[in-house]
Write an enzyme that holds these catalytic residues in place. Structure first.
Site, PDB file in Angstrom:
ATOM      1  N   MET A 234      10.921  25.120   3.606  1.00 15.90           N
ATOM      2  CA  MET A 234      10.365  23.999   2.667  1.00 15.90           C
ATOM      3  C   MET A 234      10.891  22.755   1.358  1.00 15.90           C
ATOM      4  O   MET A 234      11.187  21.693   0.741  1.00 15.90           O
ATOM      5  CB  MET A 234       9.679  24.921   1.142  1.00 15.90           C
ATOM      6  CG  MET A 234       8.005  24.417   0.144  1.00 15.90           C
ATOM      7  SD  MET A 234       7.526  25.336  -0.434  1.00 15.90           S
ATOM      8  CE  MET A 234       6.845  25.706   0.235  1.00 15.90           C
TER       9      MET A 234
ATOM     10  N   TYR B  85      14.777  30.676   8.996  1.00 15.10           N
ATOM     11  CA  TYR B  85      13.073  31.535   9.366  1.00 15.10           C
ATOM     12  C   TYR B  85      13.586  31.103  10.614  1.00 15.10           C
ATOM     13  O   TYR B  85      13.542  30.182  11.349  1.00 15.10           O
ATOM     14  CB  TYR B  85      12.183  30.302   8.686  1.00 15.10           C
ATOM     15  CG  TYR B  85      11.876  30.764   7.262  1.00 15.10           C
ATOM     16  CD1 TYR B  85      11.649  31.704   6.713  1.00 15.10           C
ATOM     17  CD2 TYR B  85      12.347  29.382   6.172  1.00 15.10           C
ATOM     18  CE1 TYR B  85      11.486  31.669   5.126  1.00 15.10           C
ATOM     19  CE2 TYR B  85      12.012  29.488   5.205  1.00 15.10           C
ATOM     20  CZ  TYR B  85      11.707  30.726   4.224  1.00 15.10           C
ATOM     21  OH  TYR B  85      11.478  31.176   3.101  1.00 15.10           O
TER      22      TYR B  85
ATOM     23  N   LYS C  24       1.000  -1.478   0.470  1.00 16.18           N
ATOM     24  CA  LYS C  24       0.127  -0.325   0.235  1.00 16.18           C
ATOM     25  C   LYS C  24       0.444   1.726   0.232  1.00 16.18           C
ATOM     26  O   LYS C  24       1.833   1.053   0.467  1.00 16.18           O
ATOM     27  CB  LYS C  24      -0.831   0.096   1.203  1.00 16.18           C
ATOM     28  CG  LYS C  24      -0.290  -0.164   2.809  1.00 16.18           C
ATOM     29  CD  LYS C  24      -1.040   0.049   3.618  1.00 16.18           C
ATOM     30  CE  LYS C  24      -0.385  -0.391   4.992  1.00 16.18           C
ATOM     31  NZ  LYS C  24      -0.941  -0.497   5.970  1.00 16.18           N
TER      32      LYS C  24
HETATM   33  C1  LIG Z   1      -0.435  -1.386   6.828  1.00 15.09           C
HETATM   34  C2  LIG Z   1      -1.132  -3.366   6.868  1.00 15.09           C
HETATM   35  C3  LIG Z   1      -0.689  -3.962   7.215  1.00 15.09           C
HETATM   36  C4  LIG Z   1       1.286  -3.963   7.363  1.00 15.09           C
HETATM   37  O1  LIG Z   1       1.903  -3.487   8.487  1.00 15.09           O
HETATM   38  P1  LIG Z   1       2.883  -3.194   8.921  1.00 15.09           P
HETATM   39  O2  LIG Z   1       2.838  -2.851  10.117  1.00 15.09           O
HETATM   40  O3  LIG Z   1       3.913  -2.179   8.091  1.00 15.09           O
HETATM   41  O4  LIG Z   1       3.904  -4.709   8.803  1.00 15.09           O
HETATM   42  C5  LIG Z   1      -1.053  -5.400   7.535  1.00 15.09           C
HETATM   43  N1  LIG Z   1      -2.038  -5.553   7.515  1.00 15.09           N
HETATM   44  C6  LIG Z   1      -2.889  -4.456   7.722  1.00 15.09           C
HETATM   45  C7  LIG Z   1      -4.911  -4.639   7.787  1.00 15.09           C
HETATM   46  C8  LIG Z   1      -2.449  -3.039   7.151  1.00 15.09           C
HETATM   47  O5  LIG Z   1      -3.033  -2.306   7.029  1.00 15.09           O
END
Ligand SMILES: *Cc1c(COP(=O)(O)O)cnc(C)c1O
Length: 374
Positions: free
Chosen positions: A312, A263, A42
């Site tokens: 930035m 800044y 993801k």
């Molecule tokens: C993001 C996620 C994972 C992976 O988690 P990590 O801590 O990055 O290994 C696994 N299961 C679900 C449901 C997640 O949202």
């Protein structure tokens, strides 16, 4: 000393070691024993480039790929072999169910409403549709509540037309091995399984794998540890580092004692002449503003403290420890690398490695290395 050995016009070079990601996946698969080892890709593989990471893991034998959104799954489909399974953690947003079927993507059904919509589609298409079902065991984020689960268990038709490809839940505190929530969630998960059709079970994220065999079930779902983030709080990191970030110096200057820098004039040079190096990485590139006056960059084993606010597009380093002329416009300094990994930077920034990775900038010149070495 770093020399300007790349001709890039970018302000920084981000190197992603695909071989290290592959080794990390293999290590996690070993640790998971007889369980299958999926990969969580993801958020563009935590900012590192899912389209580059996915084929490498598929090549290593990974067959189960989790993403958060359907769009992420569709983007990965062309780079994965036939037979790989794409699973969408959020499940279908209302009305998107048919898209999942059209593309052969598996949803995680997280609520009674998502189950009902999936069941209705199966009925309409007059065929069995596969899906994961998630139960909430103590995070109150996604998944069937205890009440929804009880209602589901007492309704023989609730899952009509749905082939449960997996029963899953997610751990809230797994990086803290002593946390009592781990065992409590495990027990709730075991109880939930008894209320659902027999199906492969999945509970562990990266950290969950390190909680031991009881947590492995049939499928583990590591994300962060694949990308080098430490899975166990307070312990040595067994994962190979994956990311190197080298920022480019764009100007150097000597300033008089007591000169304010950046800044808000939040930092002043002390009683000596100070050498300042300005590097073309800022908060727009994911070098978080909370790193203002915190942490350092490295070159040739020398720490260069970050002084002043993160801007930035730039940060300013106190390079006084280096001989005159050691840094030139175009020189590269390590921001993430051997001397300080993702987790060390996260600690300085008051966050977690996950956020450092997913914040990594779009302006970096990205280099993928280590792909060939098997
Ligand atoms: C993001 C996620 C994972 C992976 O988690 P990590 O801590 O990055 O290994 C696994 N299961 C679900 C449901 C997640 O949202």
């Amino acid at each position: 000393m770093s020399r300007p050995f790349w001709q890039d016009t970018a302000g920084a070079v981000l190197s992603v070691d695909l071989g290290a990601i592959r080794d990390n996946w293999r290590q996690l698969r070993e640790r998971a024993g007889s369980a299958r080892c999926a990969a969580v890709l993801k958020a563009d593989a935590y900012g590192l480039g899912a389209a580059r990471v996915a084929p490498v893991l598929a090549d290593a034998g990974c067959r189960d790929f989790f993403v958060a959104h359907l769009d992420e799954a569709l983007a990965l489909k062309p780079v994965l072999p036939v037979g790989a399974t794409l699973i969408v953690l959020h499940g279908p947003t209302p009305g998107a169910e048919a898209e999942f079927v059209a593309h052969g993507v598996l949803p995680v059904l997280n609520s009674a409403a998502q189950i009902a919509a999936w069941r209705a589609l199966a009925h309409r298409l007059d065929r069995e549709l596969p899906a994961f079902v998630q139960v909430d065991t103590g995070m109150a984020r996604l998944g069937l509540s205890a009440e929804e689960l009880r209602a589901l268990a007492s309704d023989a038709q609730a899952l009509a037309g749905i082939r449960v490809a997996g029963v899953m839940s997610h751990l809230a505190c797994a990086e803290d091995q002593a946390h009592p929530a781990n065992r409590a969630q495990l027990e709730r998960f075991l109880a939930a399984r008894r209320l659902l059709p027999a199906a492969p079970a999945s509970l562990a994220n990266s950290s969950g794998i390190f909680l031991g065999e009881d947590y492995h079930f049939d499928l583990v779902r590591p994300g962060a540890a694949l990308y080098g983030v430490a899975p166990v709080a307070g312990a040595d990191n067994p994962m190979r580092p994956v990311v190197r970030l080298q920022g480019k110096v764009i100007q150097t200057r000597e300033i008089e004692p007591g000169t304010p820098v950046g800044y808000g004039h939040s930092w002043h040079s002390s009683g000596q002449r100070t050498r300042i190096a300005t590097v073309a990485v800022g908060y727009a590139d994911g070098w978080l503003r909370s790193l203002s006056n915190r942490g350092c960059a490295w070159t040739g084993g020398v720490a260069l403290p970050l002084v002043g606010k993160v801007s930035m597009d730039t940060i300013t380093l106190d390079a006084s420890a280096l001989p005159d002329g050691a840094l030139q416009p175009g020189s590269l300094v390590d921001l993430i690398g051997e001397r300080q990994g993702v987790d060390a930077v996260a600690t300085q920034a008051g966050t977690i490695g996950y956020e450092i990775l997913t914040s990594l900038g779009a302006r970096y010149a990205r280099r993928y290395v280590g792909e060939m070495a098997k």
